[in-house]
Scaffold this active site. Structure first.
Site, PDB file in Angstrom:
ATOM      1  N   CYS A   2       0.846  -1.185   0.000  1.00 32.59           N
ATOM      2  CA  CYS A   2       0.000   0.000   0.000  1.00 32.59           C
ATOM      3  C   CYS A   2       0.879   1.232   0.000  1.00 32.59           C
ATOM      4  CB  CYS A   2      -0.912   0.011   1.223  1.00 32.59           C
ATOM      5  SG  CYS A   2      -1.970  -1.447   1.371  1.00 32.59           S
ATOM      6  N   SER A 286       7.436  -2.006 -15.714  1.00 35.88           N
ATOM      7  CA  SER A 286       8.385  -2.308 -14.643  1.00 35.88           C
ATOM      8  C   SER A 286       9.649  -3.007 -15.131  1.00 35.88           C
ATOM      9  CB  SER A 286       7.714  -3.152 -13.552  1.00 35.88           C
ATOM     10  OG  SER A 286       7.111  -4.295 -14.105  1.00 35.88           O
ATOM     11  N   ASP A 348      12.029  -8.818 -18.145  1.00 35.40           N
ATOM     12  CA  ASP A 348      11.006  -8.423 -17.176  1.00 35.40           C
ATOM     13  C   ASP A 348      11.646  -8.382 -15.794  1.00 35.40           C
ATOM     14  OD1 ASP A 348       8.592  -7.596 -16.213  1.00 35.40           O
ATOM     15  OD2 ASP A 348       7.494  -9.421 -16.698  1.00 35.40           O
ATOM     16  N   ASP A 349      10.988  -7.676 -14.875  1.00 36.67           N
ATOM     17  CA  ASP A 349      11.562  -7.518 -13.538  1.00 36.67           C
ATOM     18  C   ASP A 349      11.451  -8.786 -12.706  1.00 36.67           C
ATOM     19  OD1 ASP A 349       8.985  -7.028 -11.556  1.00 36.67           O
ATOM     20  OD2 ASP A 349       8.641  -6.373 -13.597  1.00 36.67           O
ATOM     21  N   CYS A 438      14.971  -8.188   3.276  1.00 41.26           N
ATOM     22  CA  CYS A 438      14.124  -9.368   3.373  1.00 41.26           C
ATOM     23  C   CYS A 438      14.155 -10.069   2.028  1.00 41.26           C
ATOM     24  CB  CYS A 438      12.690  -8.989   3.742  1.00 41.26           C
ATOM     25  SG  CYS A 438      11.594 -10.438   3.830  1.00 41.26           S
ATOM     26  N   CYS A 441      10.975 -14.382   0.049  1.00 43.10           N
ATOM     27  CA  CYS A 441      10.275 -14.940  -1.109  1.00 43.10           C
ATOM     28  C   CYS A 441      11.233 -15.615  -2.082  1.00 43.10           C
ATOM     29  CB  CYS A 441       9.461 -13.861  -1.819  1.00 43.10           C
ATOM     30  SG  CYS A 441      10.431 -12.482  -2.459  1.00 43.10           S
TER      31      CYS A 441
END
Length: 457
Positions: A2, A286, A348-349, A438, A441
């Site tokens: 957000c 992006s 692509d990113d 971090c 993922c």
């Protein structure tokens, strides 16, 4: 993910408009809903579903007049995509008026909610931001002091939480001790702006002051700005996806140019995974910066192979897979003149679910490309995010269950290569980054304790 904003300006009629312009600059961080809350003896609020320009009109700014304002743009992680979950959340209690706008995700949301319900507190939504609002209200009543209340709030929360808040007329920005999500402060004339990204300060013609350091709060009270340490920050876990995808390229986060980081990702990728081809192209928008970096390092020319329909939202942050599928077909079209009979390096990113990539490769091949070699400016995403990115399970992540070779066959590429984890960290270092990201993922190792997951804490 957000976007949050906090504004203080002595011109109470101008302040909500500044919040509106700031949210417009952060629209890329969330497109489901938008909201503004202001204080002028009491809190006034306007929230709505849709883009910032769809939610607000001139009459709203008269209603929202006040020197102290916060705002929010949302895409959902905890809580369904509906109006009652739109932010900011407002609480009226014995402690006064409180409003909270939150970027992040609480790992211990259910536990905290159950504890508060057992105390008799009533919830009207399934948003973790309502839990934060209720906790802040509780601690303000018990402590009677903003700083002590924030310290207790921080001790209670597990996860990622960058917030802007109104406590009566005080505007507060707070960033969790690991610094998962960005937050910065700027000056506008005789006022201040607190926001998720520096691009919002630039859009207002403001002057960047500094990033809010992890574990610290920026508090604006009676027109004075103060930075206060709320919690120790012994290590950092800044979301690496900010640099890969989420943040606007013209933003600077923790002293790192997002554009520079993505350009370096493309350059390192070109060194790691070269290929004989005729030109480099990008999946817009992006992937553009990494593609330019790849072209510069490889010596290949850069051409547009795809044109984006800019009136279609970012497919990754759409909440339902069926909407993502439709959006891809509307989102881009191939420049046939550029790709016909040629060997294309398509950059692509990142690849999350694979929806966009698979369809785009097929579109380029259908347009007559001789070869399509896909290059990805980040490592494979193999694990879910519990901290505010809409990647909830391994089942939806294509790289969690397929090898790179298998993904290439699914997409129909002539070759597919990802940036290595070492290459990603090298690129961020080259852009000025030093420590503390971090990478959960990408590695399945989490910086805070998450049930059922391996923890590096």
């Amino acid at each position: 993910m957000c976007g949050v904003v906090g504004i203080y300006h002595p011109d109470g009629e101008l302040a909500p408009r500044l919040a509106y312009y700031s949210l417009f600059s952060l629209q890329h961080r969330g497109q489901e809903s938008a909201g503004i809350a202001s204080f002028d003896n009491h809190i006034r609020q306007k929230r709505g579903m849709g883009l910032v320009t769809e939610v607000f009109n001139d009459e709203d700014f008269e209603l929202l007049a006040g020197k102290s304002v916060i705002g929010h743009v949302r895409y959902s992680t905890t809580g369904r995509s509906r109006l009652e979950n739109a932010q900011p959340f407002v609480v009226k209690s014995k402690a006064g008026y409180i409003a909270v706008a939150h970027n992040g995700n609480l790992v211990n949301y259910s536990q905290l909610r159950n504890e508060l319900e057992n105390e008799g507190r009533v919830f009207t939504t399934d948003s973790d931001t309502e839990v934060i609002s209720q906790l802040l209200s509780k601690f303000l009543i018990e402590e009677g002091d903003i700083i002590n209340a924030l310290e207790r709030l921080n001790e209670s929360l597990v996860g990622s939480y960058t917030m802007t808040m109104l406590v009566d007329d005080a505007v507060i920005g707070y960033r969790d001790p690991l610094g998962f999500k960005p937050l910065c402060v700027g000056r506008i004339d005789d006022g201040y702006v607190i926001c998720s990204e520096s691009c919002a300060i630039d859009a207002l013609g403001g002057e960047f002051i500094r990033d809010v350091q992890p574990g610290k709060a920026a508090i604006i009270k009676d027109g004075e700005l103060e930075f206060v340490k709320i919690a120790k920050s012994e290590r950092r876990a800044v979301c690496i996806f900010e640099y890969i995808y989420f943040a606007r390229p013209d933003s600077i986060i923790d002293g790192i140019s997002v554009y520079k980081a993505r350009s370096e990702m493309g350059k390192v990728l070109a060194r790691e995974s070269p290929v004989e081809a005729d030109f480099v192209s990008a999946v817009p928008d992006s992937g553009i910066t990494a593609a330019i970096g790849y072209a510069q390092e490889s010596g290949l020319p850069y051409f547009e192979g795809l044109i984006k329909n800019r009136y279609v939202g970012r497919t990754f942050i759409m909440p339902v897979q069926s909407l993502r599928e439709t959006s891809v077909r509307l989102k881009v079209n191939v420049v046939r003149e550029n790709v016909r009979g040629r060997r294309v390096v398509l950059v692509d990113d990142s690849i999350v679910r694979g929806t966009t990539s698979r369809r785009i490769v097929q579109m380029i091949k259908d347009a007559g490309a001789k070869e399509v070699h896909m290059r990805i400016g980040s490592p494979p995403i193999i694990a879910p995010c519990y901290f505010g990115i809409d990647m909830k399970s391994r089942e939806e992540l294509i790289a969690a269950s397929h090898t790179v070779e298998e993904i290439g066959r699914i997409f129909g590429t002539d070759s597919l290569a990802y940036l290595s984890l070492e290459g990603l960290l090298e690129a961020v270092r080259r852009a000025g980054g030093k420590r503390g990201y971090c990478l959960a993922c990408l590695t399945s190792k989490y910086p805070v304790s998450v049930p059922g997951e391996e923890c590096e804490c």
